[in-house]
Design an enzyme around this catalytic site. Structure first.
Site, short mmCIF file in Angstrom:
data_model
loop_
_atom_site.label_atom_id
_atom_site.label_comp_id
_atom_site.label_asym_id
_atom_site.label_seq_id
_atom_site.Cartn_x
_atom_site.Cartn_y
_atom_site.Cartn_z
N TYR A 146 33.03 40.21 19.91
CA TYR A 146 31.58 40.09 19.82
C TYR A 146 31.10 39.98 18.37
CZ TYR A 146 31.50 41.74 24.72
OH TYR A 146 31.70 41.88 26.07
N ASP A 232 45.40 43.79 31.33
CA ASP A 232 45.51 43.54 32.76
C ASP A 232 46.23 44.69 33.46
OD1 ASP A 232 47.64 42.74 31.22
OD2 ASP A 232 47.92 40.80 32.19
N ASP A 256 34.39 46.98 26.92
CA ASP A 256 33.16 46.72 27.66
C ASP A 256 33.47 46.54 29.14
OD1 ASP A 256 30.54 46.13 28.29
OD2 ASP A 256 30.50 44.20 27.27
N ASP A 260 32.90 49.44 32.40
CA ASP A 260 32.12 49.11 33.61
C ASP A 260 32.96 49.35 34.86
OD1 ASP A 260 29.97 48.47 32.09
OD2 ASP A 260 29.88 46.36 32.65
#
Length: 363
Positions: A146, A232, A256, A260
């Site tokens: 980001y 993963d 991030d 979640d």
């Protein structure tokens, strides 16, 4: 922070409700925090300064916040943030124009996202029925995927010839400071374990640098157990072996997504609290739920305020009020145990109902 009459501590808080349900949950958080101040016996209070920045501000002014917005809030003791995003504004415009502008401008490089399994809330994980689960995701919050490094070129080419590049940026300094933060956090927790997450088999430059710095930093914390896991494989571990997790540290994008996932496993994104920290305290830190602006339910009084209240507890701890932070967390747990819950976690309560229940538990 100021002190009145040599007794009362006054904390200046910049409240930025922003968009959608952010306005509802920030209002709920302010009520709860003011209740804590009221019952403190004059030990502390809050000087709230609210800013109307967000998508409505964008509709009027063409920007998400004024040019001098950071200067207006830089002297606050903390920022209490709601949510950003609305259908009338492109998501990359709203995010970079407000939230990321504050996070990056104030070097809030450590993002903390606890994964709390609260009583009375059904988790989709069968393991949660009979196993104590409690971990925290530490997210590098200033660079990585980001960083905003890249661009779009060749837009004048015929036949859809435009090219977009988006580069992840990893610095040795950025990697080391977030990894040390994770290890120091792990030393305060019973599990004393740090799981580093990368995709260094495929991303052979930035994330290999991360891995090398992780190994070097780990040598300074021999009392902390470590593991390096590909992202993963960690996604699967969140579901299959969550009892092995304690402190999970990852890059901006990977953390991030994983945080979640953790909140969804705890029952709802509406429960997810976070802190965007400038650990050196050169700038204010920012505390926000991570559920987003939820345009589909905004204004209906049905949004879950617990993520915002959990973020308020993190803010209290940051402000040097750990007892009050614990008291608020216990009030949240009491409300969940009594099944005063919004629809996203299987209840029928309103935002006001949940807020009142937490206030009653405090008062």
């Amino acid at each position: 922070m100021t002190t009145r009459d040599n007794e009362t501590k006054t904390f200046t808080i910049a409240a930025i409700p922003a968009d959608g349900v952010g306005q509802e949950v920030v209002a709920a958080g302010r009520q709860v925090l003011d209740t804590l101040a009221d019952v403190s016996g004059g030990a502390f209070n809050f000087d709230w300064r609210e800013y109307d920045w967000g998508s409505d501000y964008y509709a009027q002014h063409g920007v998400m916040m004024p040019e001098d917005g950071p200067d207006q809030v830089k002297d606050a003791d903390a920022i209490y943030f709601g949510a950003v995003g609305w259908p009338t504004v492109p998501d990359h415009v709203s995010l970079w124009g407000l939230r990321l502008r504050l996070c990056q401008g104030f070097d809030q490089w450590a993002n903390i996202r606890p994964v709390n399994f609260l009583p009375g809330i059904q988790s989709p994980l069968r393991r949660a029925d009979d196993t104590h689960l409690d971990w925290v995701v530490v997210r590098e919050n200033s660079e990585g995927e980001y960083a905003g490094f890249g661009g779009r070129n060749f837009s004048g080419r015929p036949g859809q010839g435009q090219v977009a590049t988006q580069s992840a940026v990893f610095t040795e300094v950025g990697c080391e400071r977030i990894l040390r933060f994770a290890f120091e956090l792990a030393q305060t927790r019973p599990g004393k374990k740090v799981s580093s997450v990368t995709k260094s088999n495929a991303q052979q430059y930035g994330m290999v640098l991360w891995d090398e710095v992780f190994d070097r930093v780990a040598a300074d914390y021999p009392d902390v157990e470590t593991e390096s896991v590909l992202v993963d494989a960690m996604s699967a571990k969140f579901i299959l072996h969550p009892e092995d997790l304690d402190v999970v540290v990852a890059s901006n994008l990977n953390a991030d997504i994983l945080s979640d996932l953790g909140s969804a496993l705890a029952g709802s994104l509406g429960l997810a609290a976070s802190a965007n920290l400038n650990p050196e305290r050169r700038y204010p830190s920012m505390f926000e739920p991570v559920h987003g602006s939820a345009p589909d339910i905004a204004g209906q009084g049905l949004c879950n305020p617990l993520g915002a209240l959990g973020s308020a507890a993190l803010m209290l701890d940051h402000l040097g009020l750990p007892d009050e932070a614990k008291r608020l967390q216990l009030a949240i747990e009491d409300t969940c145990r009594r099944r005063v819950l919004t629809p996203d976690v299987g209840g029928a309560a309103t935002t006001v109902d949940v807020t009142k229940s937490v206030i009653d538990a405090l008062a």
